[in-house]
Design a protein around this motif. Structure first.
Motif, PDB file in Angstrom:
ATOM      1  N   THR A 258       0.851  -1.193   0.000  1.00 12.24           N
ATOM      2  CA  THR A 258       0.000   0.000   0.000  1.00 12.24           C
ATOM      3  C   THR A 258       0.883   1.236   0.000  1.00 12.24           C
ATOM      4  OG1 THR A 258       0.032   0.204   2.403  1.00 12.24           O
ATOM      5  CG2 THR A 258      -1.723  -1.175   1.482  1.00 12.24           C
ATOM      6  N   ASP A 259       0.239   2.405   0.192  1.00  7.60           N
ATOM      7  CA  ASP A 259       1.033   3.598   0.453  1.00  7.60           C
ATOM      8  C   ASP A 259       1.453   3.574   1.929  1.00  7.60           C
ATOM      9  OD1 ASP A 259      -1.054   4.597   2.036  1.00  7.60           O
ATOM     10  OD2 ASP A 259      -1.751   6.027   0.525  1.00  7.60           O
ATOM     11  N   LEU A 260       2.177   4.599   2.375  1.00  6.52           N
ATOM     12  CA  LEU A 260       2.717   4.557   3.747  1.00  6.52           C
ATOM     13  C   LEU A 260       1.644   4.721   4.812  1.00  6.52           C
ATOM     14  CD1 LEU A 260       6.104   6.415   4.113  1.00  6.52           C
ATOM     15  CD2 LEU A 260       5.614   4.020   4.523  1.00  6.52           C
ATOM     16  N   ALA A 261       0.453   5.176   4.393  1.00  5.94           N
ATOM     17  CA  ALA A 261      -0.657   5.306   5.342  1.00  5.94           C
ATOM     18  C   ALA A 261      -1.461   4.004   5.417  1.00  5.94           C
ATOM     19  CB  ALA A 261      -1.556   6.464   4.932  1.00  5.94           C
ATOM     20  N   GLY A 262      -1.095   3.025   4.614  1.00  2.31           N
ATOM     21  CA  GLY A 262      -1.801   1.742   4.641  1.00  2.31           C
ATOM     22  C   GLY A 262      -2.968   1.669   3.669  1.00  2.31           C
ATOM     23  N   MET A 277       2.109   9.049  -1.863  1.00  3.12           N
ATOM     24  CA  MET A 277       2.170   8.744  -0.427  1.00  3.12           C
ATOM     25  C   MET A 277       3.155   7.620  -0.110  1.00  3.12           C
ATOM     26  SD  MET A 277       0.412  10.936   1.216  1.00  3.12           S
ATOM     27  CE  MET A 277       0.233  10.166   2.810  1.00  3.12           C
ATOM     28  N   GLY A 278       4.113   7.397  -1.015  1.00  2.00           N
ATOM     29  CA  GLY A 278       5.162   6.427  -0.715  1.00  2.00           C
ATOM     30  C   GLY A 278       4.720   4.983  -0.854  1.00  2.00           C
ATOM     31  N   VAL A 279       5.563   4.083  -0.390  1.00  2.00           N
ATOM     32  CA  VAL A 279       5.301   2.646  -0.525  1.00  2.00           C
ATOM     33  C   VAL A 279       5.588   1.938   0.798  1.00  2.00           C
ATOM     34  CG1 VAL A 279       5.925   0.502  -1.745  1.00  2.00           C
ATOM     35  CG2 VAL A 279       5.981   2.684  -2.982  1.00  2.00           C
ATOM     36  N   LEU A 280       4.648   1.057   1.193  1.00  2.00           N
ATOM     37  CA  LEU A 280       4.853   0.178   2.346  1.00  2.00           C
ATOM     38  C   LEU A 280       4.383  -1.216   1.947  1.00  2.00           C
ATOM     39  CD1 LEU A 280       5.503  -0.340   5.351  1.00  2.00           C
ATOM     40  CD2 LEU A 280       3.127   0.216   5.858  1.00  2.00           C
ATOM     41  N   ALA A 281       5.296  -2.175   1.983  1.00  2.00           N
ATOM     42  CA  ALA A 281       4.932  -3.562   1.659  1.00  2.00           C
ATOM     43  C   ALA A 281       5.420  -4.459   2.786  1.00  2.00           C
ATOM     44  CB  ALA A 281       5.562  -3.977   0.336  1.00  2.00           C
ATOM     45  N   THR A 282       4.609  -5.451   3.108  1.00  2.00           N
ATOM     46  CA  THR A 282       4.985  -6.364   4.199  1.00  2.00           C
ATOM     47  C   THR A 282       4.742  -7.815   3.814  1.00  2.00           C
ATOM     48  OG1 THR A 282       2.774  -6.099   5.153  1.00  2.00           O
ATOM     49  CG2 THR A 282       4.512  -4.710   6.079  1.00  2.00           C
ATOM     50  N   VAL A 283       5.507  -8.698   4.435  1.00  2.00           N
ATOM     51  CA  VAL A 283       5.346 -10.149   4.229  1.00  2.00           C
ATOM     52  C   VAL A 283       4.087 -10.628   4.973  1.00  2.00           C
ATOM     53  CG1 VAL A 283       7.814 -10.619   3.918  1.00  2.00           C
ATOM     54  CG2 VAL A 283       6.838 -10.634   6.227  1.00  2.00           C
ATOM     55  N   PRO A 284       3.574 -11.822   4.608  1.00  2.00           N
ATOM     56  CA  PRO A 284       2.358 -12.318   5.259  1.00  2.00           C
ATOM     57  C   PRO A 284       2.516 -12.496   6.780  1.00  2.00           C
ATOM     58  CG  PRO A 284       2.898 -13.664   3.333  1.00  2.00           C
ATOM     59  CD  PRO A 284       4.028 -12.709   3.520  1.00  2.00           C
ATOM     60  N   GLU A 285       3.744 -12.712   7.242  1.00  2.00           N
ATOM     61  CA  GLU A 285       3.973 -12.957   8.674  1.00  2.00           C
ATOM     62  C   GLU A 285       3.791 -11.705   9.526  1.00  2.00           C
ATOM     63  OE1 GLU A 285       5.927 -13.939   6.191  1.00  2.00           O
ATOM     64  OE2 GLU A 285       5.942 -16.132   6.350  1.00  2.00           O
ATOM     65  N   LEU A 286       3.810 -10.524   8.916  1.00  2.00           N
ATOM     66  CA  LEU A 286       3.630  -9.283   9.690  1.00  2.00           C
ATOM     67  C   LEU A 286       2.201  -8.797   9.540  1.00  2.00           C
ATOM     68  CD1 LEU A 286       6.680  -6.936   8.940  1.00  2.00           C
ATOM     69  CD2 LEU A 286       6.396  -8.563  10.806  1.00  2.00           C
ATOM     70  N   LYS A 287       1.741  -8.029  10.548  1.00  2.00           N
ATOM     71  CA  LYS A 287       0.433  -7.389  10.415  1.00  2.00           C
ATOM     72  C   LYS A 287       0.677  -6.010   9.803  1.00  2.00           C
ATOM     73  CE  LYS A 287      -3.887  -6.739  12.791  1.00  2.00           C
ATOM     74  NZ  LYS A 287      -4.342  -6.032  13.976  1.00  2.00           N
ATOM     75  N   HIS A 288       0.236  -5.863   8.563  1.00  2.00           N
ATOM     76  CA  HIS A 288       0.534  -4.648   7.796  1.00  2.00           C
ATOM     77  C   HIS A 288       0.064  -3.384   8.512  1.00  2.00           C
ATOM     78  CE1 HIS A 288       1.447  -2.658   3.935  1.00  2.00           C
ATOM     79  NE2 HIS A 288       0.381  -1.917   4.168  1.00  2.00           N
ATOM     80  N   SER A 289      -1.154  -3.430   9.082  1.00  2.00           N
ATOM     81  CA  SER A 289      -1.695  -2.225   9.715  1.00  2.00           C
ATOM     82  C   SER A 289      -0.868  -1.821  10.937  1.00  2.00           C
ATOM     83  CB  SER A 289      -3.165  -2.415  10.083  1.00  2.00           C
ATOM     84  OG  SER A 289      -3.298  -3.545  10.915  1.00  2.00           O
ATOM     85  N   ASP A 290      -0.281  -2.792  11.620  1.00  2.52           N
ATOM     86  CA  ASP A 290       0.588  -2.459  12.766  1.00  2.52           C
ATOM     87  C   ASP A 290       1.790  -1.647  12.307  1.00  2.52           C
ATOM     88  OD1 ASP A 290      -1.041  -3.804  14.465  1.00  2.52           O
ATOM     89  OD2 ASP A 290       0.298  -5.533  14.770  1.00  2.52           O
ATOM     90  N   ILE A 291       2.367  -2.039  11.181  1.00  4.42           N
ATOM     91  CA  ILE A 291       3.549  -1.323  10.666  1.00  4.42           C
ATOM     92  C   ILE A 291       3.125   0.064  10.179  1.00  4.42           C
ATOM     93  CG2 ILE A 291       5.549  -1.438   9.101  1.00  4.42           C
ATOM     94  CD1 ILE A 291       5.380  -3.795  11.096  1.00  4.42           C
ATOM     95  N   ALA A 292       2.000   0.120   9.444  1.00  8.03           N
ATOM     96  CA  ALA A 292       1.515   1.416   8.944  1.00  8.03           C
ATOM     97  C   ALA A 292       1.254   2.363  10.117  1.00  8.03           C
ATOM     98  CB  ALA A 292       0.250   1.218   8.109  1.00  8.03           C
ATOM     99  N   ASN A 293       0.741   1.830  11.223  1.00  8.32           N
ATOM    100  CA  ASN A 293       0.448   2.680  12.387  1.00  8.32           C
ATOM    101  C   ASN A 293       1.708   3.208  13.074  1.00  8.32           C
ATOM    102  OD1 ASN A 293      -2.299   2.503  12.072  1.00  8.32           O
ATOM    103  ND2 ASN A 293      -2.509   0.682  13.364  1.00  8.32           N
TER     104      ASN A 293
END
Ligand SMILES: Nc1ncnc2c1ncn2[C@@H]1O[C@H](COP(=O)(O)O)[C@@H](OP(=O)(O)O)[C@H]1O
Ligand SMILES: [Mg+2]
Ligand SMILES: [Mg+2]
Ligand SMILES: [Mg+2]
Length: 305
Positions: A258-262, A277-293
């Protein structure tokens, strides 16, 4: 029964990306890269970018005349050499069964985002393993299918180049899925477009290690192959053709981009191409919204302004 369009478009994209990859190798081997600056020294184009895009767009539009195709290098002359025209659809891929939800999608409902050479900066510097060819297939605003082709990947059987693909609802192929190490937070980010804001976002996420590599395609490959947990880029520099294919492959795998805001980007044809708004990508093992927050609000505000 006729083969659904999404399967045929993906199958032709796999073979076309491989042909574009061989053009990229040929240009490098001949040694005259024909480098021009587009918007400045951070935005280069070479003969390989131009020719690979011509090959991809001419091949796809010849077989699918109603397909909307948007390429990084703008309008291309589609009057290409016959040997650049790919007509065979990848037979291995066509053995897969089309997910129910994409079966009835018509040619005119797709938008194909083409980055003929991702990692141009690294290409010109001889960091060839960072280079990928990206073909992303969007349906109704969303990245659904993607091909990431690595022209310089050395396979164990001695073959050069490999195609990684993903289609939501079906899965992925062409690589060995690997989880990243537990108890660490390895972040991959840009090598050639680092800015103070990019660094600030990295610092905020307290990585245990940062891997700087070129290209959006190669960074998502770090996630797919377990070398990194997240791809973080607090910059408006990437465009839709950089992220469409990587997003589709990563999400078909179970990760999120997603973008950096999720928030997911729209891949509709009429959008502003910039991933502002940039780029944020995560592996399935992480909770994406936790990182975006964990991304500080002032970084998001800086991207918005
Ligand atoms: N500031 C910027 N200006 C132009 N392009 C940028 C950019 N930041 C990132 N990009 C583009 O986004 C892609 C990934 O960048 P990076 O390797 O720095 O992470 C590259 O695609 P291309 O090589 O296809 O142009 C790169 O050019
Ligand atoms: Mg470029
Ligand atoms: Mg790119
Ligand atoms: Mg490119």
């Amino acid at each position: 029964m006729t083969t659904p369009q999404v399967m045929r478009i993906m199958a032709l994209s796999i073979n076309t990306a491989a042909r574009a990859g061989s053009i990229i190798r040929d240009v490098m081997q001949r040694g005259n890269l024909g480098i021009v600056e587009k918007e400045g020294k951070d935005d280069l184009q070479t003969e390989a970018d131009r020719s690979a895009q011509q090959c991809i767009i001419a091949s796809l539009s010849r077989k699918f005349p109603n397909l909307k195709i948007i390429g990084e290098e703008g309008d291309s002359n589609l009057d290409v050499k016959p040997e650049w025209l790919v007509t065979d659809e990848n037979e291995e891929f066509l053995k897969n069964c089309c997910p129910e939800e994409w079966r009835e999608i018509k040619e005119e409902e797709f938008v194909v985002w083409v980055d003929p050479l991702d990692g141009t900066s690294e290409y010109t510097q001889g960091l060839l393993e960072h280079v990928t060819v990206l073909i992303g297939v969007a349906i109704k605003n969303r990245a659904v299918g993607g091909v990431i082709y690595q022209p310089y990947y050395k396979q164990s059987n001695g073959e050069i180049g490999r195609a990684i693909w993903g289609l939501k609802g079906l899965g992925t192929g062409g690589f060995k899925p690997t989880s990243p190490p537990k108890g660490q937070m390895i972040i991959t980010t840009t090598r050639s477009h680092l800015t103070p804001l990019v660094q600030q976002a990295l610092d905020a996420l307290s990585p245990t290690e940062v891997i700087k590599v070129g290209g959006a395609g190669y960074k998502v490959l770090q996630l797919l192959e377990g070398r990194a947990h997240a791809y973080v880029f607090a910059s408006p520099g990437c465009k839709r053709w950089d992220t469409c294919a990587p997003e589709a492959v990563l999400e078909a795998y179970g990760g999120i981009l997603t973008d950096l805001a999720g928030v997911h980007y729209s891949y509709a044809a009429e959008v502003d191409y910039k991933n502002r708004m940039g780029v944020l990508a995560t592996v399935p093992e992480l909770k994406h919204s936790d990182i975006a927050n964990q991304v500080p609000k002032d970084i998001l505000d800086a991207l918005r302004s």
